[in-house]
Structure formats: structure tokens, C-alpha cells
Design an enzyme around this catalytic site. Structure first.
Site, PDB file in Angstrom:
ATOM      1  N   SER A 106     -33.589 -38.190  -7.331  1.00  0.00           N
ATOM      2  CA  SER A 106     -32.707 -37.183  -6.822  1.00  0.00           C
ATOM      3  C   SER A 106     -31.222 -37.145  -7.529  1.00  0.00           C
ATOM      4  O   SER A 106     -30.907 -37.347  -8.557  1.00  0.00           O
ATOM      5  CB  SER A 106     -32.868 -36.889  -5.327  1.00  0.00           C
ATOM      6  OG  SER A 106     -32.572 -35.640  -5.022  1.00  0.00           O
ATOM      7  N   ASP A 156     -41.483 -28.754  -6.297  1.00  0.00           N
ATOM      8  CA  ASP A 156     -39.888 -29.260  -6.111  1.00  0.00           C
ATOM      9  C   ASP A 156     -39.320 -28.043  -5.452  1.00  0.00           C
ATOM     10  O   ASP A 156     -39.158 -27.038  -6.211  1.00  0.00           O
ATOM     11  CB  ASP A 156     -39.569 -29.899  -7.308  1.00  0.00           C
ATOM     12  CG  ASP A 156     -38.146 -30.807  -6.593  1.00  0.00           C
ATOM     13  OD1 ASP A 156     -37.774 -30.435  -5.647  1.00  0.00           O
ATOM     14  OD2 ASP A 156     -38.043 -31.696  -7.261  1.00  0.00           O
ATOM     15  N   HIS A 187     -40.374 -32.292  -3.503  1.00  0.00           N
ATOM     16  CA  HIS A 187     -39.293 -33.254  -3.820  1.00  0.00           C
ATOM     17  C   HIS A 187     -39.597 -34.728  -3.401  1.00  0.00           C
ATOM     18  O   HIS A 187     -38.971 -35.748  -3.903  1.00  0.00           O
ATOM     19  CB  HIS A 187     -37.726 -32.874  -3.238  1.00  0.00           C
ATOM     20  CG  HIS A 187     -36.782 -33.215  -3.834  1.00  0.00           C
ATOM     21  ND1 HIS A 187     -36.340 -32.877  -5.449  1.00  0.00           N
ATOM     22  CD2 HIS A 187     -35.435 -34.025  -3.474  1.00  0.00           C
ATOM     23  CE1 HIS A 187     -35.084 -33.520  -5.653  1.00  0.00           C
ATOM     24  NE2 HIS A 187     -34.657 -34.162  -4.410  1.00  0.00           N
TER      25      HIS A 187
HETATM   26  C1  MLT Z   1     -28.055 -33.168  -6.394  1.00  0.00           C
HETATM   27  O1  MLT Z   1     -26.943 -33.014  -5.693  1.00  0.00           O
HETATM   28  O2  MLT Z   1     -27.868 -34.421  -6.881  1.00  0.00           O
HETATM   29  C2  MLT Z   1     -29.260 -32.627  -6.272  1.00  0.00           C
HETATM   30  O3  MLT Z   1     -28.976 -31.603  -5.725  1.00  0.00           O
HETATM   31  C3  MLT Z   1     -30.262 -33.660  -5.614  1.00  0.00           C
HETATM   32  C4  MLT Z   1     -29.861 -33.906  -4.202  1.00  0.00           C
HETATM   33  O4  MLT Z   1     -30.186 -33.061  -3.533  1.00  0.00           O
HETATM   34  O5  MLT Z   1     -29.180 -34.842  -4.015  1.00  0.00           O
END
Ligand code: MLT
Length: 207
Positions: A106, A156, A187
């Protein structure tokens, strides 16, 4: 924290020459990715830094203005800072700087992809779980022979469906050998994709 290393981190020495750079998701910590790293590779060393940005108390690797809306200046600066940390850590812990594999989930996958696209550090390979396209580099990257495994979730709720494909194309156009793998998942990670990542690593980098 070892004095010249500017990220809070854990380092676990392995028996092989590869090192996995473990990059956690939003709200993660130095411990969150250690068992995942060990599941993916039994023998690699593990280097697990904690993101320095706090969002409502949750560590991240770079700032964002909202879900999927990134602060690109901050992302670029922090990508450079993290790449520098990995270089310095390779000296401190004496691991092979040419045998580092980024393993991100992520937010961690997004900064890993950013470091690759900006060519701030040459990873031997990367495993990116639930990534997006973090930024478009000004110049086309030269990623010849870099191997990348992208694992995406068909359901996701955070990463729009087209993003993993866009990232795979961007990396592939720059010369990387990309494997894009879809899971019937949200996710959240599944056991089956960890096994796929482990097999891919063994086949592509022998670790
Ligand atoms: C991010 O902010 O890098 C993406 O949206 C994934 C997350 O939720 O961390």
C-alpha cells in the site's frame, strides 16, 4: 536507531546475500512487515524502516492531501531520503547494495514504486502489494532487467482498478520485466498472494 541512519528501523540478518527492504502501509511500524518478509524469503536479511510522516498518529512514508491524492513534492523528497537511508544502511550493516529487493504494501508499495520511477536507487527487484501510480517521472526511466511483481486486489476499495495496470505499463515501458498478478481480494493481503510472491522471488532472484 544507529546514529547515521535517519529512519527508525529494524535490521534482521539473514543467511543469503539478498536484503528485503520492507515498506509498511499507513499505520504500520518497524515490526509490521517482518513476518511477511520471512514468509516471502527464508534466508534474506530484512531491513524495515518506519515512515516518518504521521497522519492522525499513523506512520506513513509521505504526505497526502486525501485518499490517493499525493503531495508530490513531499513524495519526491522522501523518496530521496529513503533511498539514501538504504545506501547508508548497506554500509552500516554490510549488506550487498546490489541485492536489495523492495517489498512494499500500500503506502509502502507506493514509495517503493516512486524510488524506482525516479531512479533514486537501483533495486535488484521489487514486490509491490496493492500499489498505485505514485507519480509520473519527468524522464523515461531506464529499468532494464529489473524484475517487478505487482499483486493487485480485484475488489480493492482504495486502489482504483486501472492503477496496477497503469503502473505495470509504466514500469514495463521503461524496460522492467513486470508480472501483474490479480487476487480475488480487497485491499487486505491474502495468504495465496504471499505464496505467489515467494515463488516469484525464488524463480526470479533465487532467494
Ligand atoms: C497511499 O496513501 O499511499 C495510498 O492511498 C495507500 C494508503 O492508504 O496508504
Amino acid at each position: 536507531m544507529t546514529s547515521n541512519l535517519t529512519y527508525e528501523h529494524k535490521f534482521v540478518r539473514g543467511t543469503e546475500k539478498t536484503t528485503l527492504l520492507l515498506l509498511h502501509g499507513t499505520g504500520g511500524d518497524v515490526d509490521s512487515m517482518l513476518s511477511l518478509g520471512r514468509m516471502i524469503s527464508r534466508g534474506s536479511s530484512l531491513l524495515s524502516p518506519r515512515g516518518k510522516v504521521l497522519e492522525n498518529g499513523m506512520p506513513r512514508f509521505f504526505r497526502r492531501f486525501g485518499e490517493g491524492v499525493f503531495d508530490i513534492e513531499d513524495l519526491k523528497n522522501r523518496s530521496g531520503e529513503l533511498a539514501d537511508f538504504v545506501e547508508k544502511a548497506s554500509e552500516t550493516y554490510d549488506f550487498d547494495v546490489n541485492a536489495v529487493i523492495a517489498v512494499g504494501y500500500s503506502n509502502g508499495a507506493n514509495i517503493g514504486a516512486s524510488i524506482i520511477l525516479l531512479q533514486l536507487f537501483r533495486f535488484a527487484g521489487a514486490i509491490l502489494f496493492r500499489p498505485m501510480v505514485p507519480l509520473i517521472p519527468n524522464e523515461l526511466s531506464n529499468l532494464d532487467k529489473m524484475v517487478v511483481f505487482i499483486s493487485a486486489g480485484a475488489f480493492d476499495q482504495i486502489v482504483p482498478r486501472g492503477e496496477p495496470e497503469r503502473l505495470a505499463r509504466l514500469l514495463g515501458d521503461a524496460g522492467a520485466e513486470v508480472t501483474l498478478s490479480w487476487e480475488n481480494s480487497t485491499h487486505a493481503l491474502t495468504q495465496s498472494e504471499l505464496e505467489k510472491a515467494a515463488n516469484w522471488l525464488l524463480q526470479n532472484l533465487g532467494s
